[in-house]
Write a protein that holds these residues in place. Structure first.
Motif, PDB file in Angstrom:
ATOM      1  N   TRP A   1     130.564 100.149  20.108  1.00 33.93           N
ATOM      2  CA  TRP A   1     130.284  99.106  20.982  1.00 33.93           C
ATOM      3  C   TRP A   1     129.620  97.831  19.976  1.00 33.93           C
ATOM      4  O   TRP A   1     129.295  96.863  20.238  1.00 33.93           O
ATOM      5  CB  TRP A   1     129.209  99.152  21.899  1.00 33.93           C
TER       6      TRP A   1
ATOM      7  N   TYR B   1     131.063  94.497  20.209  1.00 33.26           N
ATOM      8  CA  TYR B   1     130.361  93.637  21.261  1.00 33.26           C
ATOM      9  C   TYR B   1     128.869  92.946  20.881  1.00 33.26           C
ATOM     10  O   TYR B   1     128.373  92.566  21.869  1.00 33.26           O
ATOM     11  CB  TYR B   1     130.436  94.271  22.586  1.00 33.26           C
TER      12      TYR B   1
ATOM     13  N   LEU C   1     125.937  91.792  23.247  1.00 31.91           N
ATOM     14  CA  LEU C   1     125.156  93.166  23.724  1.00 31.91           C
ATOM     15  C   LEU C   1     123.906  93.137  23.043  1.00 31.91           C
ATOM     16  O   LEU C   1     123.403  92.866  21.789  1.00 31.91           O
ATOM     17  CB  LEU C   1     125.946  94.299  22.872  1.00 31.91           C
TER      18      LEU C   1
ATOM     19  N   GLU D   1     121.939  98.551  23.649  1.00 31.54           N
ATOM     20  CA  GLU D   1     122.972  99.454  22.973  1.00 31.54           C
ATOM     21  C   GLU D   1     122.406 100.933  22.754  1.00 31.54           C
ATOM     22  O   GLU D   1     123.261 101.777  22.609  1.00 31.54           O
ATOM     23  CB  GLU D   1     122.706  98.820  21.439  1.00 31.54           C
TER      24      GLU D   1
ATOM     25  N   ILE E   1     123.787 102.626  25.567  1.00 32.23           N
ATOM     26  CA  ILE E   1     125.109 103.088  25.489  1.00 32.23           C
ATOM     27  C   ILE E   1     125.332 104.129  24.794  1.00 32.23           C
ATOM     28  O   ILE E   1     126.275 105.246  25.049  1.00 32.23           O
ATOM     29  CB  ILE E   1     125.913 102.033  25.046  1.00 32.23           C
TER      30      ILE E   1
ATOM     31  N   LEU F   1     133.395  95.112  27.719  1.00 34.51           N
ATOM     32  CA  LEU F   1     132.247  96.057  27.368  1.00 34.51           C
ATOM     33  C   LEU F   1     132.121  97.134  28.483  1.00 34.51           C
ATOM     34  O   LEU F   1     132.223  98.216  28.352  1.00 34.51           O
ATOM     35  CB  LEU F   1     131.024  95.511  26.878  1.00 34.51           C
TER      36      LEU F   1
ATOM     37  N   GLN G   1     135.036  99.235  28.780  1.00 36.74           N
ATOM     38  CA  GLN G   1     135.335 100.230  27.750  1.00 36.74           C
ATOM     39  C   GLN G   1     134.226 101.486  28.008  1.00 36.74           C
ATOM     40  O   GLN G   1     134.468 102.627  27.679  1.00 36.74           O
ATOM     41  CB  GLN G   1     135.164  99.532  26.565  1.00 36.74           C
ATOM     42  N   ARG G   2     133.306 101.078  28.399  1.00 37.11           N
ATOM     43  CA  ARG G   2     132.238 101.946  28.664  1.00 37.11           C
ATOM     44  C   ARG G   2     132.777 103.154  29.872  1.00 37.11           C
ATOM     45  O   ARG G   2     132.283 104.506  29.596  1.00 37.11           O
ATOM     46  CB  ARG G   2     130.918 101.395  29.311  1.00 37.11           C
TER      47      ARG G   2
END
Length: 302
Positions: free
Chosen positions: A105, A108, A112, A117, A120, A169, A172-173
């Protein structure tokens, strides 16, 4: 080798061989191990801080996993704690190096916030993710179009390029849901979020279809908290609870706010929110009936 040395504890070795969660989780694992060594050696935070040319506050942040660890500091602490075994020291130093490696991440960072962060990284390592959402569909279950509408609502001054970065983002998570050993996701969604036409009827119809598809995954459970319940135990706020297989990682409650978030890991706090989540799950519709509600809502949107 002293009794305090972690040669029999496989935690470090597991995370070195099969890392999950990136630097966020590695920092917590390393910090927990260092705290155990310090306490086993009967050394105060103040003395440990002096050994690494810092303060007791720095040791506290390190042991809580809130900062990355310099190899030199870890080496000095291991010496202070009388850890002399070369193999054990090597594992600690390897883990320390990895706490500074960026997670996926990191690309990003332009969109972000630092407080998210951490979430995640924890999400990546969780074995169970329980979440209750009031206003929106949970992020892990959003379509791209719905995520775009959420991003535009929350960041009205952002450029189209920044909005797309936020959507990328989020998407992709979501890859987390279909990887080997994917976490179990148990989501309770307030009916209000499903009836609010975020992005318009077509976007909502697509989102409802996506929820039905996601509910087919063996690791995803959906429940809907209907209007008919009246008041709910959560008092209107979103809640996420993350649980980990690794014994070094306690359950963590994540409470997101408009421009920040709270991370709670004290046992009393966690137990309180677990009780709240249990009541929400008991009060909400069953997974089977929840799917029927989604089908009915989809017909209304079509």
């Amino acid at each position: 080798m002293t009794a305090a040395q972690p040669s029999s504890d496989p935690s470090l070795r597991r995370y070195l061989e099969h890392p999950r969660g990136g630097p966020t989780v590695l920092r917590i694992v390393l910090g927990t191990q260092l705290r155990r060594l310090r306490e086993g050696a009967g050394i105060t935070r103040e003395a440990a801080g002096d050994a690494i040319r810092g303060s007791h506050a720095k040791i506290s942040r390190l042991e809580l996993g809130r900062v990355s660890c310099k190899e030199r500091d870890v080496a000095d602490l291991l010496t202070l704690y009388n850890v002399t075994d070369d193999a054990v020291r090597s594992d600690f130093l390897k883990l320390a190096r990895r706490t500074s490696s960026p997670g996926w991440w990191h690309q990003y960072n332009d969109v972000l916030p630092g407080w998210f962060e951490t979430h995640i990284g924890l999400e990546e390592a969780a074995s169970v993710i329980r979440t209750y959402e009031v206003q929106f569909v949970p992020g892990l279950l959003q379509t791209s179009d719905y995520a775009r509408a959420v991003a535009q609502l929350g960041h009205p001054r952002s450029s189209p390029e920044e909005i797309e970065r936020r959507v990328q983002l989020r998407v992709q998570r979501q890859e987390l849901l279909t990887v080997p050993d994917a976490p179990r996701v148990w989501a309770v969604i307030d009916e209000a979020s499903l009836r609010r036409p975020l992005g318009g009827p077509e976007v909502m119809a697509g989102q409802l279809r996506h929820l039905l598809k996601m509910a087919e995954l063996p690791n995803v459970t959906l429940q809907i908290a209907p209007f008919s319940l009246g008041g709910l135990a959560a008092a209107g706020g979103p809640i996420t609870i993350l649980r980990f297989l690794e014994p070094d990682l306690p359950d963590i409650v994540y409470l997101e706010q408009l421009t920040s978030a709270l991370y709670l890991d004290k046992r009393d706090d966690v137990d309180h929110y677990l009780a709240v989540m249990d009541r929400l799950s008991a009060q909400s519709e069953s997974p089977r009936e929840s799917l029927a509600i989604l089908e009915r809502l989809l017909k209304q949107e079509s």
